[in-house]
Design a protein around this motif. Sequence first.
Motif, PDB file in Angstrom:
ATOM      1  N   GLN A  54      25.046  -1.161  78.345  1.00 24.75           N
ATOM      2  CA  GLN A  54      23.983  -2.096  78.697  1.00 24.75           C
ATOM      3  C   GLN A  54      22.792  -1.947  77.756  1.00 24.75           C
ATOM      4  O   GLN A  54      22.156  -2.938  77.385  1.00 24.75           O
ATOM      5  CB  GLN A  54      23.532  -1.884  80.144  1.00 24.75           C
ATOM      6  CG  GLN A  54      24.537  -2.368  81.161  1.00 24.75           C
ATOM      7  CD  GLN A  54      24.733  -3.866  81.099  1.00 24.75           C
ATOM      8  OE1 GLN A  54      23.808  -4.610  80.875  1.00 24.75           O
ATOM      9  NE2 GLN A  54      25.970  -4.291  81.262  1.00 24.75           N
ATOM     10  N   SER A  55      22.504  -0.735  77.366  1.00 18.61           N
ATOM     11  CA  SER A  55      21.406  -0.488  76.437  1.00 18.61           C
ATOM     12  C   SER A  55      21.700  -1.150  75.091  1.00 18.61           C
ATOM     13  O   SER A  55      20.817  -1.781  74.494  1.00 18.61           O
ATOM     14  CB  SER A  55      21.201   1.013  76.255  1.00 18.61           C
ATOM     15  OG  SER A  55      20.248   1.261  75.258  1.00 18.61           O
ATOM     16  N   TYR A  56      22.930  -1.016  74.614  1.00 16.71           N
ATOM     17  CA  TYR A  56      23.302  -1.648  73.344  1.00 16.71           C
ATOM     18  C   TYR A  56      23.291  -3.168  73.469  1.00 16.71           C
ATOM     19  O   TYR A  56      22.939  -3.872  72.529  1.00 16.71           O
ATOM     20  CB  TYR A  56      24.659  -1.159  72.867  1.00 16.71           C
ATOM     21  CG  TYR A  56      24.679   0.310  72.522  1.00 16.71           C
ATOM     22  CD1 TYR A  56      23.651   0.886  71.777  1.00 16.71           C
ATOM     23  CD2 TYR A  56      25.708   1.130  72.936  1.00 16.71           C
ATOM     24  CE1 TYR A  56      23.659   2.227  71.462  1.00 16.71           C
ATOM     25  CE2 TYR A  56      25.732   2.479  72.624  1.00 16.71           C
ATOM     26  CZ  TYR A  56      24.694   3.012  71.880  1.00 16.71           C
ATOM     27  OH  TYR A  56      24.720   4.343  71.567  1.00 16.71           O
ATOM     28  N   SER A  57      23.667  -3.671  74.622  1.00 16.75           N
ATOM     29  CA  SER A  57      23.645  -5.115  74.848  1.00 16.75           C
ATOM     30  C   SER A  57      22.215  -5.643  74.797  1.00 16.75           C
ATOM     31  O   SER A  57      21.953  -6.704  74.231  1.00 16.75           O
ATOM     32  CB  SER A  57      24.290  -5.437  76.193  1.00 16.75           C
ATOM     33  OG  SER A  57      24.202  -6.800  76.476  1.00 16.75           O
ATOM     34  N   ILE A  58      21.296  -4.911  75.363  1.00 17.03           N
ATOM     35  CA  ILE A  58      19.889  -5.305  75.331  1.00 17.03           C
ATOM     36  C   ILE A  58      19.377  -5.299  73.895  1.00 17.03           C
ATOM     37  O   ILE A  58      18.701  -6.230  73.458  1.00 17.03           O
ATOM     38  CB  ILE A  58      19.048  -4.371  76.230  1.00 17.03           C
ATOM     39  CG1 ILE A  58      19.383  -4.639  77.689  1.00 17.03           C
ATOM     40  CG2 ILE A  58      17.557  -4.556  75.976  1.00 17.03           C
ATOM     41  CD1 ILE A  58      18.801  -3.612  78.652  1.00 17.03           C
ATOM     42  N   ASP A  59      19.721  -4.246  73.137  1.00 12.40           N
ATOM     43  CA  ASP A  59      19.301  -4.168  71.739  1.00 12.40           C
ATOM     44  C   ASP A  59      19.868  -5.330  70.937  1.00 12.40           C
ATOM     45  O   ASP A  59      19.182  -5.914  70.095  1.00 12.40           O
ATOM     46  CB  ASP A  59      19.739  -2.846  71.112  1.00 12.40           C
ATOM     47  CG  ASP A  59      18.985  -1.651  71.675  1.00 12.40           C
ATOM     48  OD1 ASP A  59      17.914  -1.855  72.291  1.00 12.40           O
ATOM     49  OD2 ASP A  59      19.472  -0.516  71.497  1.00 12.40           O
ATOM     50  N   SER A  60      21.107  -5.680  71.206  1.00 13.15           N
ATOM     51  CA  SER A  60      21.742  -6.792  70.504  1.00 13.15           C
ATOM     52  C   SER A  60      21.061  -8.114  70.845  1.00 13.15           C
ATOM     53  O   SER A  60      20.837  -8.955  69.970  1.00 13.15           O
ATOM     54  CB  SER A  60      23.221  -6.855  70.871  1.00 13.15           C
ATOM     55  OG  SER A  60      23.841  -7.974  70.291  1.00 13.15           O
ATOM     56  N   SER A  61      20.717  -8.300  72.103  1.00 11.49           N
ATOM     57  CA  SER A  61      20.031  -9.533  72.510  1.00 11.49           C
ATOM     58  C   SER A  61      18.660  -9.635  71.868  1.00 11.49           C
ATOM     59  O   SER A  61      18.230 -10.706  71.452  1.00 11.49           O
ATOM     60  CB  SER A  61      19.879  -9.576  74.029  1.00 11.49           C
ATOM     61  OG  SER A  61      21.137  -9.620  74.648  1.00 11.49           O
ATOM     62  N   LYS A  62      17.961  -8.527  71.777  1.00 11.17           N
ATOM     63  CA  LYS A  62      16.655  -8.530  71.121  1.00 11.17           C
ATOM     64  C   LYS A  62      16.787  -8.847  69.635  1.00 11.17           C
ATOM     65  O   LYS A  62      15.959  -9.553  69.063  1.00 11.17           O
ATOM     66  CB  LYS A  62      15.961  -7.182  71.294  1.00 11.17           C
ATOM     67  CG  LYS A  62      15.436  -6.934  72.686  1.00 11.17           C
ATOM     68  CD  LYS A  62      14.774  -5.578  72.769  1.00 11.17           C
ATOM     69  CE  LYS A  62      14.248  -5.286  74.151  1.00 11.17           C
ATOM     70  NZ  LYS A  62      13.641  -3.937  74.233  1.00 11.17           N
ATOM     71  N   ALA A  63      17.832  -8.340  69.008  1.00 14.46           N
ATOM     72  CA  ALA A  63      18.032  -8.578  67.580  1.00 14.46           C
ATOM     73  C   ALA A  63      18.333 -10.048  67.296  1.00 14.46           C
ATOM     74  O   ALA A  63      17.974 -10.558  66.230  1.00 14.46           O
ATOM     75  CB  ALA A  63      19.159  -7.696  67.058  1.00 14.46           C
ATOM     76  N   ARG A  64      18.960 -10.736  68.215  1.00 16.45           N
ATOM     77  CA  ARG A  64      19.260 -12.166  68.007  1.00 16.45           C
ATOM     78  C   ARG A  64      18.002 -13.010  67.974  1.00 16.45           C
ATOM     79  O   ARG A  64      17.993 -14.097  67.410  1.00 16.45           O
ATOM     80  CB  ARG A  64      20.189 -12.669  69.104  1.00 16.45           C
ATOM     81  CG  ARG A  64      21.624 -12.307  68.854  1.00 16.45           C
ATOM     82  CD  ARG A  64      22.522 -12.976  69.853  1.00 16.45           C
ATOM     83  NE  ARG A  64      23.156 -11.868  70.583  1.00 16.45           N
ATOM     84  CZ  ARG A  64      23.542 -11.916  71.827  1.00 16.45           C
ATOM     85  NH1 ARG A  64      23.365 -12.997  72.525  1.00 16.45           N
ATOM     86  NH2 ARG A  64      24.104 -10.893  72.381  1.00 16.45           N
TER      87      ARG A  64
END
Length: 83
Positions: A54-64
């Motif tokens: 979930q933490s990586y998913s949040i980071d990925s969403s922020k990067a988009r």
Amino acid sequence: MMKYLLIITLAVLSSAAAADTALAGSRQGLVAALRAAIEHHPALKGKQAEVDAQSYSIDSSKARRLPSVRFRGNNLDDDLYQN
């Protein structure tokens, strides 16, 4: 009589000190055992993996949301490589 009382008192105090040391050692052993159980329990490891995902998913969403830059080039003139 006083001599026996002193000996008994010293014996009791030394027993209490030994028991306190043993109790402290068993507490440390219990804490170590609980820590090992928590670190190596499969269900807890699985939940920790879910939290990490979930933490990586949040980071990925922020990067988009960040802007991106793309460069593209075309060589329209073949004279560039000719002498």
